[in-house]
Design a protein around this motif. Structure first.
Motif, mmCIF file in Angstrom:
data_model
loop_
_atom_site.group_PDB
_atom_site.id
_atom_site.type_symbol
_atom_site.label_atom_id
_atom_site.label_comp_id
_atom_site.label_asym_id
_atom_site.label_seq_id
_atom_site.Cartn_x
_atom_site.Cartn_y
_atom_site.Cartn_z
ATOM 1 N N ALA A 7 9.467 4.904 -10.669
ATOM 2 C CA ALA A 7 9.227 3.939 -11.748
ATOM 3 C C ALA A 7 7.871 4.209 -12.379
ATOM 4 C CB ALA A 7 9.292 2.524 -11.198
ATOM 5 N N SER A 8 7.826 4.087 -13.688
ATOM 6 C CA SER A 8 6.571 4.352 -14.386
ATOM 7 C C SER A 8 5.664 3.128 -14.414
ATOM 8 C CB SER A 8 6.861 4.808 -15.823
ATOM 9 O OG SER A 8 7.622 3.821 -16.490
ATOM 10 N N ALA A 29 8.774 -1.201 -3.250
ATOM 11 C CA ALA A 29 7.548 -1.906 -3.634
ATOM 12 C C ALA A 29 6.650 -1.022 -4.505
ATOM 13 C CB ALA A 29 6.793 -2.359 -2.390
ATOM 14 N N ALA A 30 6.657 0.288 -4.262
ATOM 15 C CA ALA A 30 5.841 1.208 -5.057
ATOM 16 C C ALA A 30 6.505 1.575 -6.378
ATOM 17 C CB ALA A 30 5.544 2.474 -4.256
ATOM 18 N N HIS A 31 7.847 1.498 -6.425
ATOM 19 C CA HIS A 31 8.612 1.873 -7.619
ATOM 20 C C HIS A 31 9.591 0.752 -7.968
ATOM 21 C CE1 HIS A 31 7.207 6.074 -7.312
ATOM 22 N NE2 HIS A 31 7.333 5.891 -6.014
ATOM 23 N N PRO A 32 9.072 -0.445 -8.292
ATOM 24 C CA PRO A 32 9.979 -1.576 -8.527
ATOM 25 C C PRO A 32 10.773 -1.432 -9.825
ATOM 26 C CG PRO A 32 7.718 -2.201 -9.034
ATOM 27 C CD PRO A 32 7.669 -0.811 -8.468
ATOM 28 N N SER A 33 12.078 -1.563 -9.682
ATOM 29 C CA SER A 33 12.959 -1.603 -10.858
ATOM 30 C C SER A 33 14.286 -2.181 -10.400
ATOM 31 C CB SER A 33 13.173 -0.202 -11.456
ATOM 32 O OG SER A 33 14.000 0.588 -10.633
ATOM 33 N N GLY A 34 15.023 -2.739 -11.348
ATOM 34 C CA GLY A 34 16.334 -3.277 -11.010
ATOM 35 C C GLY A 34 17.263 -2.206 -10.466
ATOM 36 N N LEU A 50 19.273 0.812 -3.560
ATOM 37 C CA LEU A 50 18.777 0.746 -2.180
ATOM 38 C C LEU A 50 19.464 -0.361 -1.388
ATOM 39 C CD1 LEU A 50 14.976 1.521 -2.562
ATOM 40 C CD2 LEU A 50 16.764 2.973 -1.586
ATOM 41 N N LEU A 51 19.669 -1.524 -1.987
ATOM 42 C CA LEU A 51 20.370 -2.602 -1.268
ATOM 43 C C LEU A 51 21.815 -2.209 -0.956
ATOM 44 C CD1 LEU A 51 18.977 -5.764 -3.090
ATOM 45 C CD2 LEU A 51 18.513 -5.028 -0.736
#
Length: 196
Positions: free
Chosen positions: A77-78, A145-150, A156-157
């Motif tokens: 994630a940017s 947590a480091a690359h948060p995105s929907g 991952l879930l």
């Protein structure tokens, strides 16, 4: 057997390209840490021993494929992470240490589909019955947590849910072996000591 080796190698190359490119731009250590764990999958897949039994049911194949593929679909994630890169790297390193320790403990008994390649009872398998899966779960949390995105949250879930179901399929397969039944009596926890 040959097809699974080609698939794993192909997925690893795609992951290497994605995170290698991101590391070249950002120098995020989490990118490299994830590649270490993936490289070990390729190596152990190529040298694993033959299985006594393998669960090849269609549903098992789908769950296994989902648990393997979905985490590989994460994208860097940017935006700014929810934790510092240093914190994410430290937590990821801890999870990867568990993954690597579990894979080393499992050795040539490593496989993709639920199978009985011998009951492992040493190393991290003295603590939980699925230490590799525990390690993966512990790496996914700091990565998200480091690359948060929907998108990353969804893949991952869904991948981690498939990983838990995969562990249950493995226990079903191994549960036919009296040695594994005795092992489960001495190692009570599947994934998280004291919880489940």
């Amino acid at each position: 057997e040959a097809g699974s080796k080609v698939l794993v190698a192909g997925l690893f190359l795609a992951l290497t390209w994605r995170f290698g490119s991101d590391f070249a731009e950002t120098y995020r250590p989490t990118d490299l840490l994830l590649l270490v764990g993936a490289a070990l999958v390729v190596i152990l897949t190529c040298v694993r021993r033959s299985a006594k039994t393998i669960d090849r049911r269609f549903a098992v194949r789908i769950v296994t494929f989902q648990s393997l593929l979905l985490p590989l679909l994460v994208v860097p994630a940017s935006n700014t992470g929810l934790v510092t890169e240093a914190a994410a790297s430290a937590l990821t390193a801890f999870g990867l240490a568990i993954v690597v320790g579990g894979k080393i403990s499992l050795g040539r008994s490593f496989g993709m589909l639920p199978a009985n390649r011998g009951v492992m009872q040493g190393g991290l398998y003295r603590i939980v019955r699925h230490p590799i899966y525990l390690g993966y779960l512990l790496t996914h949390i700091p990565f998200l947590a480091a690359h948060p995105s929907g998108w990353n949250a969804i893949v991952l879930l869904a991948g981690d849910a498939a990983l838990v179901v995969r562990a249950l399929y493995e226990e079903e397969t191994l549960g036919r072996d009296p040695q594994y039944v005795r092992y489960c009596q001495s190692v009570k926890w599947r994934l998280v000591p004291g919880i489940c």
